[in-house]
Design a protein around this motif. Structure first.
Motif, PDB file in Angstrom:
ATOM      1  N   SER A 196      55.361 -24.806  16.880  1.00 38.20           N
ATOM      2  CA  SER A 196      56.732 -24.455  17.204  1.00 38.20           C
ATOM      3  C   SER A 196      57.025 -25.082  18.561  1.00 38.20           C
ATOM      4  CB  SER A 196      56.915 -22.935  17.247  1.00 38.20           C
ATOM      5  OG  SER A 196      56.077 -22.352  18.223  1.00 38.20           O
ATOM      6  N   MET A 197      58.292 -25.338  18.820  1.00 35.50           N
ATOM      7  CA  MET A 197      58.689 -26.040  20.032  1.00 35.50           C
ATOM      8  C   MET A 197      59.766 -25.247  20.754  1.00 35.50           C
ATOM      9  SD  MET A 197      56.904 -28.877  19.955  1.00 35.50           S
ATOM     10  CE  MET A 197      57.783 -29.972  21.060  1.00 35.50           C
ATOM     11  N   GLY A 198      59.768 -25.388  22.060  1.00 33.86           N
ATOM     12  CA  GLY A 198      60.768 -24.669  22.827  1.00 33.86           C
ATOM     13  C   GLY A 198      61.277 -25.486  24.004  1.00 33.86           C
ATOM     14  N   TRP A 199      62.393 -25.046  24.519  1.00 35.67           N
ATOM     15  CA  TRP A 199      62.962 -25.599  25.756  1.00 35.67           C
ATOM     16  C   TRP A 199      63.098 -24.460  26.766  1.00 35.67           C
ATOM     17  CZ3 TRP A 199      63.676 -30.656  26.792  1.00 35.67           C
ATOM     18  CH2 TRP A 199      63.739 -31.555  25.709  1.00 35.67           C
ATOM     19  N   PHE A 200      62.700 -24.749  27.971  1.00 34.12           N
ATOM     20  CA  PHE A 200      62.857 -23.829  29.089  1.00 34.12           C
ATOM     21  C   PHE A 200      63.561 -24.587  30.212  1.00 34.12           C
ATOM     22  CE2 PHE A 200      60.156 -20.134  28.018  1.00 34.12           C
ATOM     23  CZ  PHE A 200      59.581 -20.616  26.858  1.00 34.12           C
ATOM     24  N   ARG A 201      64.032 -23.853  31.190  1.00 31.87           N
ATOM     25  CA  ARG A 201      64.657 -24.517  32.348  1.00 31.87           C
ATOM     26  C   ARG A 201      64.339 -23.745  33.621  1.00 31.87           C
ATOM     27  NH1 ARG A 201      71.063 -23.326  31.000  1.00 31.87           N
ATOM     28  NH2 ARG A 201      71.066 -21.083  31.494  1.00 31.87           N
ATOM     29  N   GLN A 202      64.382 -24.479  34.722  1.00 30.59           N
ATOM     30  CA  GLN A 202      64.103 -23.872  36.013  1.00 30.59           C
ATOM     31  C   GLN A 202      65.068 -24.424  37.043  1.00 30.59           C
ATOM     32  OE1 GLN A 202      60.016 -24.207  37.319  1.00 30.59           O
ATOM     33  NE2 GLN A 202      60.244 -22.447  38.684  1.00 30.59           N
ATOM     34  N   GLU A 205      62.959 -20.152  32.855  1.00 27.85           N
ATOM     35  CA  GLU A 205      63.514 -19.235  31.867  1.00 27.85           C
ATOM     36  C   GLU A 205      63.639 -19.895  30.503  1.00 27.85           C
ATOM     37  OE1 GLU A 205      67.426 -17.993  33.022  1.00 27.85           O
ATOM     38  OE2 GLU A 205      68.310 -19.966  32.709  1.00 27.85           O
ATOM     39  N   PHE A 206      63.600 -19.079  29.489  1.00 27.91           N
ATOM     40  CA  PHE A 206      63.717 -19.535  28.115  1.00 27.91           C
ATOM     41  C   PHE A 206      65.126 -20.008  27.817  1.00 27.91           C
ATOM     42  CE2 PHE A 206      63.081 -19.745  23.662  1.00 27.91           C
ATOM     43  CZ  PHE A 206      64.184 -19.160  23.063  1.00 27.91           C
ATOM     44  N   VAL A 207      65.214 -21.084  27.027  1.00 24.51           N
ATOM     45  CA  VAL A 207      66.516 -21.600  26.598  1.00 24.51           C
ATOM     46  C   VAL A 207      66.643 -21.512  25.072  1.00 24.51           C
ATOM     47  CG1 VAL A 207      68.018 -23.613  26.505  1.00 24.51           C
ATOM     48  CG2 VAL A 207      66.687 -23.140  28.580  1.00 24.51           C
ATOM     49  N   ALA A 208      65.711 -22.143  24.362  1.00 31.16           N
ATOM     50  CA  ALA A 208      65.790 -22.186  22.904  1.00 31.16           C
ATOM     51  C   ALA A 208      64.424 -22.522  22.329  1.00 31.16           C
ATOM     52  CB  ALA A 208      66.820 -23.216  22.447  1.00 31.16           C
ATOM     53  N   ALA A 209      64.213 -22.139  21.073  1.00 31.22           N
ATOM     54  CA  ALA A 209      62.967 -22.455  20.393  1.00 31.22           C
ATOM     55  C   ALA A 209      63.233 -22.658  18.912  1.00 31.22           C
ATOM     56  CB  ALA A 209      61.931 -21.348  20.599  1.00 31.22           C
ATOM     57  N   ILE A 210      62.348 -23.413  18.275  1.00 32.47           N
ATOM     58  CA  ILE A 210      62.474 -23.710  16.859  1.00 32.47           C
ATOM     59  C   ILE A 210      61.101 -23.618  16.209  1.00 32.47           C
ATOM     60  CG2 ILE A 210      62.230 -26.207  17.207  1.00 32.47           C
ATOM     61  CD1 ILE A 210      64.384 -26.543  14.981  1.00 32.47           C
ATOM     62  N   ASN A 211      61.059 -23.119  14.990  1.00 31.55           N
ATOM     63  CA  ASN A 211      59.772 -22.942  14.323  1.00 31.55           C
ATOM     64  C   ASN A 211      59.277 -24.236  13.705  1.00 31.55           C
ATOM     65  OD1 ASN A 211      61.387 -23.202  12.062  1.00 31.55           O
ATOM     66  ND2 ASN A 211      60.878 -21.207  11.200  1.00 31.55           N
ATOM     67  N   TRP A 212      58.104 -24.183  13.113  1.00 28.97           N
ATOM     68  CA  TRP A 212      57.452 -25.384  12.590  1.00 28.97           C
ATOM     69  C   TRP A 212      58.282 -26.059  11.525  1.00 28.97           C
ATOM     70  CZ3 TRP A 212      54.507 -29.325  12.843  1.00 28.97           C
ATOM     71  CH2 TRP A 212      53.945 -29.905  11.703  1.00 28.97           C
ATOM     72  N   SER A 213      58.851 -25.271  10.623  1.00 29.05           N
ATOM     73  CA  SER A 213      59.589 -25.856   9.512  1.00 29.05           C
ATOM     74  C   SER A 213      61.010 -26.258   9.879  1.00 29.05           C
ATOM     75  CB  SER A 213      59.630 -24.872   8.341  1.00 29.05           C
ATOM     76  OG  SER A 213      60.204 -23.645   8.746  1.00 29.05           O
ATOM     77  N   CYS A 220      60.343 -29.202  27.880  1.00 24.73           N
ATOM     78  CA  CYS A 220      59.989 -28.901  26.498  1.00 24.73           C
ATOM     79  C   CYS A 220      58.547 -28.403  26.471  1.00 24.73           C
ATOM     80  CB  CYS A 220      60.185 -30.097  25.592  1.00 24.73           C
ATOM     81  SG  CYS A 220      59.155 -31.523  25.958  1.00 24.73           S
ATOM     82  N   ALA A 221      58.262 -27.606  25.472  1.00 22.13           N
ATOM     83  CA  ALA A 221      56.943 -26.998  25.371  1.00 22.13           C
ATOM     84  C   ALA A 221      56.548 -26.865  23.911  1.00 22.13           C
ATOM     85  CB  ALA A 221      56.943 -25.626  26.041  1.00 22.13           C
ATOM     86  N   ALA A 222      55.239 -26.869  23.675  1.00 20.67           N
ATOM     87  CA  ALA A 222      54.704 -26.758  22.325  1.00 20.67           C
ATOM     88  C   ALA A 222      53.783 -25.547  22.227  1.00 20.67           C
ATOM     89  CB  ALA A 222      53.940 -28.022  21.949  1.00 20.67           C
ATOM     90  N   ALA A 267      58.461 -19.474  16.040  1.00 23.08           N
ATOM     91  CA  ALA A 267      59.143 -19.690  17.310  1.00 23.08           C
ATOM     92  C   ALA A 267      59.057 -18.442  18.190  1.00 23.08           C
ATOM     93  CB  ALA A 267      60.602 -20.044  17.068  1.00 23.08           C
ATOM     94  N   THR A 268      58.946 -18.675  19.485  1.00 26.80           N
ATOM     95  CA  THR A 268      58.842 -17.581  20.437  1.00 26.80           C
ATOM     96  C   THR A 268      59.608 -17.914  21.706  1.00 26.80           C
ATOM     97  OG1 THR A 268      57.312 -16.294  21.807  1.00 26.80           O
ATOM     98  CG2 THR A 268      56.664 -18.542  21.295  1.00 26.80           C
ATOM     99  N   MET A 269      60.099 -16.888  22.389  1.00 27.41           N
ATOM    100  CA  MET A 269      60.780 -17.084  23.653  1.00 27.41           C
ATOM    101  C   MET A 269      59.878 -16.745  24.843  1.00 27.41           C
ATOM    102  SD  MET A 269      63.387 -13.852  23.911  1.00 27.41           S
ATOM    103  CE  MET A 269      64.331 -14.343  22.487  1.00 27.41           C
ATOM    104  N   ILE A 270      58.630 -16.419  24.562  1.00 23.52           N
ATOM    105  CA  ILE A 270      57.709 -15.991  25.612  1.00 23.52           C
ATOM    106  C   ILE A 270      57.016 -17.190  26.237  1.00 23.52           C
ATOM    107  CG2 ILE A 270      55.704 -14.580  26.155  1.00 23.52           C
ATOM    108  CD1 ILE A 270      56.502 -12.815  23.764  1.00 23.52           C
ATOM    109  N   LEU A 271      57.238 -17.395  27.505  1.00 25.10           N
ATOM    110  CA  LEU A 271      56.728 -18.571  28.200  1.00 25.10           C
ATOM    111  C   LEU A 271      55.213 -18.698  28.069  1.00 25.10           C
ATOM    112  CD1 LEU A 271      57.904 -19.773  31.658  1.00 25.10           C
ATOM    113  CD2 LEU A 271      55.477 -19.552  31.217  1.00 25.10           C
ATOM    114  N   ASP A 272      54.500 -17.603  28.225  1.00 22.00           N
ATOM    115  CA  ASP A 272      53.040 -17.662  28.217  1.00 22.00           C
ATOM    116  C   ASP A 272      52.453 -17.984  26.847  1.00 22.00           C
ATOM    117  OD1 ASP A 272      52.570 -15.031  30.712  1.00 22.00           O
ATOM    118  OD2 ASP A 272      52.937 -17.179  30.912  1.00 22.00           O
TER     119      ASP A 272
END
Length: 123
Positions: free
Chosen positions: A32-38, A45-53, A95-97, A103-108
């Motif tokens: 799953s992939m996500g976007w964060f911003r600082q 902080e969390f911005v958006a995330a998308i799951n594998w499919s 961006c983060a993987a 999908a998750t909004m949890i940074l850790d």
């Protein structure tokens, strides 16, 4: 997983930008992939995330209905389309993987991070 982000820049309030993030390396795993911003002086902080499919997305309330996250599986790329940008959106975007298909909004929860892309919105 190595992540390379691009597409940031300077835009006036109300404008649009699209960020891209290309993943390489262990991309055969369900990610799953996500976007964060600082922003300066603030925590990431969390911005958006998308799951594998690609059929499941989550958004921060602050960007809902303005930003859209999507992914192109065959080229291992995730996008963040940002519309109706506001000065408060000014930040470095990362961006983060996550080696998890959900999908998750949890940074850790995220395992790998890209280098960051500056987005500046002028008023």
């Amino acid at each position: 997983v190595q992540l390379q982000a691009s597409g940031g820049g300077l835009v006036q309030a109300g404008g649009s930008l699209r960020l891209s993030c290309v993943a390489s390396g262990r991309t055969f795993s369900p990610l799953s992939m996500g976007w964060f911003r600082q922003a300066p002086g603030k925590e990431r902080e969390f911005v958006a995330a998308i799951n594998w499919s690609g059929d499941g997305t989550i958004y921060a309330d602050s960007v809902k209905d303005r930003f859209t996250i999507s992914r192109d599986g065959p080229v291992n790329t995730v996008y963040l389309q940002m519309n109706s940008l506001k000065p408060d959106d000014t930040a470095v975007y990362y961006c983060a993987a996550d080696l998890n298909p959900i999908a998750t909004m949890i940074l850790d929860d995220y395992d790998d991070w890209g280098q960051g892309s500056q987005v500046t919105v002028s008023s």
